[in-house]
Design an enzyme around this catalytic site. Structure first.
Site, PDB file in Angstrom:
ATOM      1  CD  GLU A 245      -5.809 -33.150  -6.432  1.00 55.07           C
ATOM      2  OE1 GLU A 245      -6.183 -32.646  -7.492  1.00 55.07           O
ATOM      3  OE2 GLU A 245      -6.577 -33.754  -5.648  1.00 55.07           O
ATOM      4  NE  ARG A 271      11.909   3.097  -5.442  1.00 52.41           N
ATOM      5  CZ  ARG A 271      11.782   4.137  -6.244  1.00 52.41           C
ATOM      6  NH1 ARG A 271      12.736   4.415  -7.136  1.00 52.41           N
ATOM      7  NH2 ARG A 271      10.711   4.885  -6.193  1.00 52.41           N
ATOM      8  CD  GLN A 282      11.389  -1.204  13.085  1.00 52.32           C
ATOM      9  OE1 GLN A 282      10.222  -1.009  13.427  1.00 52.32           O
ATOM     10  NE2 GLN A 282      12.374  -1.349  13.957  1.00 52.32           N
TER      11      GLN A 282
END
Length: 394
Positions: A245, A271, A282
């Protein structure tokens, strides 16, 4: 250890990604908004074989080895934008199916595993209670002997898949008092048994397409044939599945991290501000680099656990580290992606904010990371590391 994918694993990964992109999550934005379980996508997963990947072929599954199963789940998380659906699949496999694989009798396996693999039955885990989450030995649900079977009384909560589940791996006390391991037992309980009441559904911040609910047992009669393992071995049944799990459930999150990274790179290049792409700054490029570092470290941790389990070896330390690191890395990556997208990330149109909402649950479920760190400290030799406690319900 050589983690280079085999030709068969590469082919499988390619097929899964193509399937997930084409067939799953078409209405994820609306399903997330309304909290609707995408039953159609669940059925598509079943038809593709997802719900039986780790199940042997003789029980209707795909028979994938542990490492290949991890690679497959990673591919599913990468290709499918509906993190809630993927989480529902993982709950089905690692909170229900794995318990039957590890502890089911031959009759139980032949009765439940084929329909669970086929998706006609949805699996869940009935463990947490209003006053017993991480501290499972304090649970108050009881299973009292009644003739040839048992009668269950109690309330379970925070059950992922609960409102739509048909089969519950349920834990209850079969002895007097609390706090002793051999007083817990595990049962396979079906939703159609008398006295099983799906009390209510719980709205959530994220992973909304995985329904979560409260379950009550009001004198539910459970045949002795539905006892999973021997009476009093419930704690051992629970702990035996921890490695599975707490690592396999997070394989899909590694895939999600890769998907978020690729989306972030594409946005950073497309963009433009101040006459150039924002990726040239940066403040944008360095967080993207950190996304890649986290992704590769997470994948290496994950594959090591898969390799160890394929070889039949213990992996508790590695699974614990994987659970902590992967869940927190996904949160960090999703947050960095939102920062990179700015206002576009905050609004609901592109799904960036949904990735963050979905990621926030990872450090909580399958044992909170606070508790996992205590477990890990004990495993590496710090005595009494767990005595300081930890919080959170499963």
């Amino acid at each position: 250890m050589d983690f280079e994918l085999t030709d068969e694993q590469r082919r499988l990964r390619k097929e899964i990604v193509a399937f997930a992109r084409a067939e799953l999550g078409r209405d994820v934005a609306e399903d997330d908004r309304t909290g609707r379980f995408p039953r159609e996508d669940w059925n598509r997963c079943a038809e593709f074989g997802v719900l039986g990947w780790p199940v042997p072929r003789e029980y209707g599954g795909g028979g994938l080895d542990p490492l290949t199963t991890m690679i497959a789940l990673e591919a599913l998380g990468y290709g499918c934008r509906d993190n809630g659906l993927v989480f529902a699949v993982n709950n089905h496999l690692w909170a229900c199916v794995v318990h039957l694989l590890l502890h089911g009798t031959e009759e139980q396996k032949r009765r439940f595993l084929p329909p669970l693999s086929a998706g006609t039955l949805v699996g869940a885990h009935a463990l947490s209670e209003p006053e017993a989450g991480t501290d499972i030995l304090s649970m108050s649900t009881t299973a009292v002997r009644d003739g040839d079977g048992y009668r269950l009384h109690g309330t379970k909560c925070f059950i992922s898949n609960g409102p739509v589940a048909d089969v519950f791996v349920t834990f209850a006390r079969t002895g007097d008092g609390v706090g002793t391991q051999n007083r817990l037992s595990a049962f396979v309980v079906t939703a159609d048994m008398p006295g099983v009441v799906k009390k209510r559904e719980l709205p959530k911040m994220g992973l909304r397409t995985t329904p979560m609910g409260v379950l009550e047992f009001d004198g539910t009669p459970v045949p002795a044939a539905n006892l999973l393992g021997r009476e009093g071995a419930g704690y051992q049944v629970f702990t035996s599945a921890i490695e599975w799990e707490r690592s396999f459930m997070f394989a899909a999150q590694v895939g999600a991290m890769e998907r978020i990274l690729e989306n972030s790179v594409a946005h950073a290049n497309a963009r433009r501000q101040f006459g150039r792409s924002i990726g040239t700054f940066q403040a944008v490029s360095h967080p993207v680099a950190d996304m890649k570092i986290r992704l590769e470290l997470a994948r290496n941790l994950l594959y090591k656990v898969g390799w160890l389990k394929r070889e039949g070896r213990m992996a508790l330390v590695e699974a614990t580290m994987a659970k902590i690191f992967i869940s927190e890395s996904l949160v960090q990556t999703a947050q960095a992606s939102m920062d990179l997208h700015g206002a576009r990330g905050y609004v609901a149109d592109d799904g960036v904010e949904r990735e963050l909402r979905d990621a926030l649950a990872g450090p909580i479920y399958a044992g909170t990371n606070a508790v996992q760190r205590g477990i890990l400290a004990e495993l590496v030799g710090v005595r009494g590391a767990l005595s300081g406690g930890g919080g959170g319900s499963r």
